[in-house]
Motif scaffolding. Structure first.
Motif, mmCIF file in Angstrom:
data_model
loop_
_atom_site.group_PDB
_atom_site.id
_atom_site.type_symbol
_atom_site.label_atom_id
_atom_site.label_comp_id
_atom_site.label_asym_id
_atom_site.label_seq_id
_atom_site.Cartn_x
_atom_site.Cartn_y
_atom_site.Cartn_z
ATOM 1 N N ALA A 125 43.353 42.108 34.207
ATOM 2 C CA ALA A 125 43.286 42.288 32.692
ATOM 3 C C ALA A 125 44.362 41.198 32.630
ATOM 4 O O ALA A 125 43.807 41.174 30.733
ATOM 5 C CB ALA A 125 44.496 44.073 33.131
ATOM 6 N N GLU A 126 44.701 40.839 32.968
ATOM 7 C CA GLU A 126 46.174 39.392 32.234
ATOM 8 C C GLU A 126 45.130 38.848 31.619
ATOM 9 O O GLU A 126 45.401 37.886 30.460
ATOM 10 C CB GLU A 126 46.821 38.692 33.468
ATOM 11 C CG GLU A 126 47.525 37.752 32.540
ATOM 12 C CD GLU A 126 48.223 37.829 31.714
ATOM 13 O OE1 GLU A 126 48.057 36.898 30.724
ATOM 14 O OE2 GLU A 126 48.851 39.151 31.460
ATOM 15 N N LEU A 127 43.713 38.400 32.306
ATOM 16 C CA LEU A 127 43.105 37.249 31.741
ATOM 17 C C LEU A 127 42.407 38.299 30.745
ATOM 18 O O LEU A 127 41.464 37.180 29.945
ATOM 19 C CB LEU A 127 41.978 36.811 33.357
ATOM 20 C CG LEU A 127 40.267 36.050 32.612
ATOM 21 C CD1 LEU A 127 41.203 34.694 32.381
ATOM 22 C CD2 LEU A 127 39.275 36.172 33.981
ATOM 23 N N VAL A 128 41.887 39.599 30.323
ATOM 24 C CA VAL A 128 41.087 39.071 29.564
ATOM 25 C C VAL A 128 42.118 39.367 28.661
ATOM 26 O O VAL A 128 41.349 39.106 27.086
ATOM 27 C CB VAL A 128 40.551 41.018 29.679
ATOM 28 C CG1 VAL A 128 40.546 41.237 28.593
ATOM 29 C CG2 VAL A 128 39.814 41.679 30.526
ATOM 30 N N ARG A 129 43.083 40.042 28.606
ATOM 31 C CA ARG A 129 44.041 39.369 27.663
ATOM 32 C C ARG A 129 44.705 38.219 26.962
ATOM 33 O O ARG A 129 44.257 37.756 25.963
ATOM 34 C CB ARG A 129 45.802 39.744 27.375
ATOM 35 C CG ARG A 129 46.260 41.406 28.060
ATOM 36 C CD ARG A 129 47.471 41.886 28.506
ATOM 37 N NE ARG A 129 47.894 42.798 28.624
ATOM 38 C CZ ARG A 129 47.764 43.733 29.945
ATOM 39 N NH1 ARG A 129 47.676 43.294 30.876
ATOM 40 N NH2 ARG A 129 47.805 44.562 29.879
ATOM 41 N N ALA A 132 41.030 37.314 24.593
ATOM 42 C CA ALA A 132 41.829 37.644 23.715
ATOM 43 C C ALA A 132 42.137 36.890 22.800
ATOM 44 O O ALA A 132 42.361 36.515 21.883
ATOM 45 C CB ALA A 132 41.356 38.822 24.000
ATOM 46 N N ALA A 133 43.382 36.667 23.233
ATOM 47 C CA ALA A 133 44.837 35.687 21.947
ATOM 48 C C ALA A 133 43.836 34.316 22.174
ATOM 49 O O ALA A 133 43.450 33.939 20.854
ATOM 50 C CB ALA A 133 45.913 35.151 23.039
ATOM 51 N N GLU A 134 43.500 33.419 23.084
ATOM 52 C CA GLU A 134 42.133 32.517 22.578
ATOM 53 C C GLU A 134 41.473 32.474 21.789
ATOM 54 O O GLU A 134 41.348 31.873 20.577
ATOM 55 C CB GLU A 134 42.024 31.902 23.606
ATOM 56 C CG GLU A 134 42.595 31.413 24.987
ATOM 57 C CD GLU A 134 42.204 31.153 26.393
ATOM 58 O OE1 GLU A 134 40.614 31.318 26.685
ATOM 59 O OE2 GLU A 134 42.533 30.925 27.190
#
Length: 222
Positions: A125-129, A132-134
């Motif tokens: 989940a943290e990687l997906v966030r 997305a931020a990048e």
């Protein structure tokens, strides 16, 4: 001939990735490196410990000592350690779930993440966030832990594991745009469900991770 190192937490993963490699990168030599302690110690501790992070970094180094041009780590639970290893080596060091996260962010804004282990759910989940931020994309994550599924499969009860995961995919993930499977082992459940049971794309990491690795190798050849 380019050489790709694959770091696994179970010997059972090698045949899965060999099959993908034969299709996606038939001209690439594959070397497998297996250390079950990385996942077993993480599960026992309930989080990724510093000792395990050091072990992952050493494993990545051993792939390059063996002559690999790039390395793909196939366990999502130890993703933060892979990110650290990527900073320490000049050769490409890749997370298997990075390609999956990128495709999820490109596919929809309400993204479901399903896992059978909390130690895998959180880093995925943290990687997906982060992805997305990048990319400057606003997303909403719907995280779901399939309680009891991991214990069932470890006890040899694959049917119960598949039933719990299947229920999550068809019920808990009903209102999302795309579903991310935090563990590659869950992919078989999707293929076993009745046609049309899941209305949205379901993404699994092995194939997308290997495609990412091929791009990295191609980049080295330029």
């Amino acid at each position: 001939m380019a050489t790709l190192g694959l770091v696994h937490n179970s010997p059972m993963l090698a045949p899965i990735f060999n099959e993908i490699a034969a299709r996606v990168m038939p001209d690439v030599r594959i070397l497998h490196f297996v250390d079950e302690s990385t996942i077993k110690n993480t599960i026992a501790a309930g989080h990724l410990e510093k000792a395990t992070m050091r072990r992952v970094i050493q494993l990545v180094g051993s792939t390059f000592d063996a002559g690999c041009d790039a390395t793909l780590v196939t366990c999502s639970s130890i993703g933060p350690a892979v990110d650290m290893a990527a900073l320490l080596y000049d050769q490409p060091v890749l997370r298997v779930d990075r390609g999956m996260a990128g495709k999820a962010v490109a596919t929809g804004t309400r993204i479901g993440v399903v896992a059978t282990l909390n130690t895998t759910l959180a880093p995925t989940a943290e990687l997906v966030r982060r992805v997305a931020a990048e990319q400057g994309r606003a997303i909403e994550l719907v995280e779901h832990l399939c309680e009891g599924a991991f214990d069932a499969v470890m006890a040899g009860d694959g049917a119960t594991h598949d039933r719990i995961v299947g229920a999550a995919l068809t019920d808990a993930m009903r209102d999302v745009d795309v579903i991310v499977l935090a563990q590659a082992s869950m992919a078989r459940v999707v293929t076993a469900l009745p046609e049309g049971a899941v209305k949205v794309p379901v993404l699994s990491s092995p194939e997308l991770g290997m495609e990412q690795a091929l791009k990295a190798l191609q980049g080295l050849a330029k």
